[in-house]
Scaffold this active site. Structure first.
Site, short mmCIF file in Angstrom:
data_model
loop_
_atom_site.label_atom_id
_atom_site.label_comp_id
_atom_site.label_asym_id
_atom_site.label_seq_id
_atom_site.Cartn_x
_atom_site.Cartn_y
_atom_site.Cartn_z
N GLU A 106 0.80 -1.20 0.00
CA GLU A 106 0.00 0.00 0.00
C GLU A 106 0.85 1.28 0.00
OE1 GLU A 106 -3.19 -0.32 -0.37
OE2 GLU A 106 -3.27 1.87 -0.52
N ASP A 107 1.81 1.31 0.89
CA ASP A 107 2.52 2.57 1.14
C ASP A 107 3.89 2.67 0.48
OD1 ASP A 107 0.38 3.02 2.70
OD2 ASP A 107 1.39 2.82 4.63
#
Ligand code: MN
Length: 737
Positions: A106-107
């Site tokens: 995600e990051d």
């Protein structure tokens, strides 16, 4: 091994000030480091597994390199903390690895394929599953929200560990929410309370659920939280000594009985107190003024033993004993619950369970990984079996529903503890608060249905009126013109509507029941002179009332019905007013006995000394203020010389009786493990409810158990006793009178 991404700490800037202020308020514990995590993992995992998790940590730390959380802390502390939550529940190595990597896709720029190569397919799928859930918004438009919810449920159906990781992630985010802006904090808390806490509940993950709710409550309603917390603190100061006394007494008794145990005074969580006050409209003192204890022992059988011991120590509150061991809750929760009258009349709530049950109660589905290799939990009640059943229904619902919205509705039915949905026999849907009973249902349909309810069928089977309803059940209420609310219903109903209706009905009823009984008693007494109340002239009636200083005939009947005046005396008084009757010899009173139908209500009660049931020879005694008390004819209390014969009323059982009665039996059994559980389930299989159990352990190789149970009549009781006698370890079964 303290290698927490040191290089990132210099990144702290701007937002760091915010975190300093916040953390000084909320007394944050010292940071949990990767070395602490490894020590925790070594406690239950193989060295190879711990190593694989450490590798995941290194991978994650380098992927998040340079990132900081809003608090200013290096990002890697977040995945470590999430892993910690899961390690405390003893989750498997794959889950912990995935937790360590859960924000990597995600990051950061890391792709799923890379995780797949380094950590294998299962871990990659878990991380991918969690990532997909990260951006689900539940506050957006209804359709979008429904679609996101559907995705979440499907992820769970595929591998329930995805949701377990997500819950741990949310828990850590909630714990560190202080650094967020107020509006964002409230939004996240709302979403957690609406979506995540109910899922944790459904999965039986009590520990996480309670903490989530507590944090949400504090965020959404800070004032209410502080007020309640303060009241609890002040209440506790006053009760500490009493609490210690009770704990000491219980542990002494258990020590004497040589039962190894752990005993905890239970901290009630503030949110659950708040909910109870709100939902059941109770005062703080009604919710909180109980001492709560949890006793944890080795086996199921010991649970029942402990119950016996503490019922000997403190008198149990009738009707409050619940056996969730024989009948586990839907999320696999098992325990015995009882409430006792403690010192100074304080109610003591006690939960008794085995170590395993306690583990399940805390971690729910997660306990499945904990006990993976043991056969012990491999029964129908095991959390993973229950969860699998539930997830199967979720996936069926998914196939059946046309749209996401429809799906959301059907899953919500199953998920939200605020309400359950049940059906009337015609298929109408009724919404009720959780743990509503058939009586709540009856009142929800119509007040008259509630007031005349005598029995209930759940899914076409007759069940006790106190049965808590489950989602999706069809409930049919059987009414009768002679049916009426029973004061005992107030012990188990949940809804405010049922409560207020029952209370007001009982108030009016006691008065009209007393009136009716009084009239019956007076006519019965007058029959000794071959008269009835109607035969007496209006003038004589007026004279009688004047003599007795009563205002109306209603008041006269009422007084007689409540036992404040004796019908034979009143009849005699009438006789003395009428010279012409004087010659008539008073007939034997027993020639016209009074029929007992079991539905007379509160003015007719049954002796707690002899517990008469239909089929027994009985006698009634008028008692001031209580009305007619029915005893067994051989009851010791009827032999007392002090009871005036005038107060005796000859009674018999009516032909049609629609009610449950209480009987008491004693059982002499071998001191063998497992017997008590068998006895309890035999009684329940015979269609009876146990109201109380008391043990006498002082008989060497045998145990004497006294059981208070519900029966229809003598035939039913005989059947129950026969089934108990058929248990090999039972020596003797006897009815007590
Ligand atoms: Mn996260």
């Amino acid at each position: 091994m303290k290698m927490v991404a040191g290089s990132t700490t210099k990144q702290i800037s701007g937002s760091a000030e915010v975190s300093v202020k916040a953390s000084s308020i909320s007394e944050q514990p010292p940071r949990f480091l990767i070395s602490d995590l490894c020590a925790l993992l070594e406690g239950y995992l193989d060295p190879d597994d711990v190593k694989s998790i450490y590798l995941a940590y290194l991978f994650s730390a380098s992927a998040h390199e340079g990132q900081v959380r809003k608090s200013g802390e290096p990002y890697i502390y977040h995945p470590i903390s999430v892993a910690k939550v899961l390690a405390e529940m003893h989750m498997d190595a794959e889950t912990i690895q995935a937790a360590m990597l859960h924000d990597v896709i995600e990051d950061t720029k890391t792709a799923k394929e890379q995780i797949n190569i380094e950590f294998g397919d299962d871990v990659a799928e878990l991380v991918d599953g969690v990532s997909k859930l990260t951006h689900l918004e539940f506050e957006s438009k209804l359709e979008a929200q429904a679609e996101n919810f559907r995705k979440m449920m499907l992820a769970m159906v595929k591998d329930v560990r995805v949701i377990i990781i997500k819950l741990a992630d949310r828990l850590h985010n909630m714990r560190t929410l202080d650094v967020m802006r107020l509006d964002k904090r409230k939004r996240i808390a709302r979403e957690t309370l609406d979506i995540y806490a109910p899922i944790a509940l459904r999965l039986g993950m009590h520990g996480i659920r309670v903490e989530l709710e507590e944090l949400c409550f504090k965020t959404i309603w800070p004032k209410r939280y502080e007020v309640l917390k303060d009241v609890i603190r002040r209440t506790n100061i006053n009760r500490d000594a009493l609490l210690k006394e009770v704990e000491k007494n219980i542990s002494e008794r258990l020590g004497n009985a040589k039962i190894a145990n752990r005993i905890h005074g239970r901290e009630k969580n503030i949110y659950s107190i708040y909910r109870k006050m709100k939902d059941k409209r109770l005062q703080f003192s009604e919710v909180y003024d109980v001492f709560a204890f949890r006793i944890i022992v080795d086996t199921v059988d010991t649970c029942y033993r402990v119950l016996g011991v503490i019922h000997n120590l403190y008198k149990p509150v009738p009707g409050k004993f619940k056996d969730y061991i024989a009948i586990p809750k839907k999320n696999a929760y098992q325990s015995l619950h009882t409430i006792l009258f403690g010192p100074k009349g304080m109610p003591i709530e006690v939960q008794i369970r085995s170590e395993e049950m306690d583990q399940v109660a805390q971690s729910g589905i997660a306990a499945h990984w904990l006990y993976k290799d043991k056969k012990a939990v491999d029964n129908h009640a095991a959390p993973h079996v229950r969860t699998r059943e539930w997830l199967n229904t979720v996936s069926e619902m998914q196939n059946r529903s046309g749209s996401s919205l429809e799906f959301l509705e059907s899953v919500k039915v199953d998920l939200y503890r605020d309400e359950i949905y049940v059906f009337t026999p015609r298929g109408d849907i009724m919404e009720l608060p959780i743990s509503s009973t058939t009586i709540d249902f009856a009142y929800a349909v119509h007040t008259d249905i509630g007031n005349s309810c005598v029995a209930a069928k759940i899914n076409r089977r007759l069940e006790p009126l106190s049965t808590a309803l489950q989602n999706g059940q069809t409930v049919e209420i059987i009414t009768s013109p002679s049916g009426r609310p029973n004061p005992a219903w107030l012990n188990f109903i949940v809804t405010a509507k049922a409560r207020s209706n029952i209370r007001s009905y009982l108030k009016n009823m006691q008065s009209s029941e007393a009136l009716e009984l009084g009239q019956r008693l007076l006519n019965k007494a007058l029959r000794a002179y071959d008269k009835s109340w109607q035969d007496i002239s209006r003038r004589e009636q007026v004279n009688l009332l004047k003599d007795l200083q009563l205002e109306s005939e209603e008041q006269l009947f009422h007084e007689i019905g409540l036992g404040n005046r004796m019908a034979p005396f009143v009849a005699k008084h009438v006789e003395s007013l009428r010279g012409s009757w004087i010659k008539l010899r008073r007939k034997s009173e027993s020639k016209n006995p009074l029929a007992i139908r079991g539905t007379e209500g509160m003015v007719v009660s049954f002796g707690k000394c002899c517990y008469p049931i239909p089929g027994d020879a009985i006698i009634g005694i008028m008692t001031a203020g209580k009305g007619l008390v029915v005893h067994h004819i051989k009851c010791e209390n009827t032999k007392r010389k002090t009871t005036s014969r005038d107060k005796w009323i000859h009674v018999y059982w009516a032909n049609q009786i629609n009610n449950e009665f209480t009987a008491e039996i004693s059982i002499r059994t071998a001191n063998e493990p497992g017997v008590l559980a068998v006895v309890a389930s035999t009684i329940s299989d015979a269609g009876s409810n146990i109201e109380n159990i008391v043990f006498d352990e002082k008989l060497g190789s045998t145990t004497m158990i006294t059981v208070l149970l519900t029966v229809e009549d003598r035939v039913h009781l005989a059947r129950i006793m026969r089934s108990i006698r058929n248990i090999p370890q039972i020596y003797k079964v006897k009815r007590l009178q």
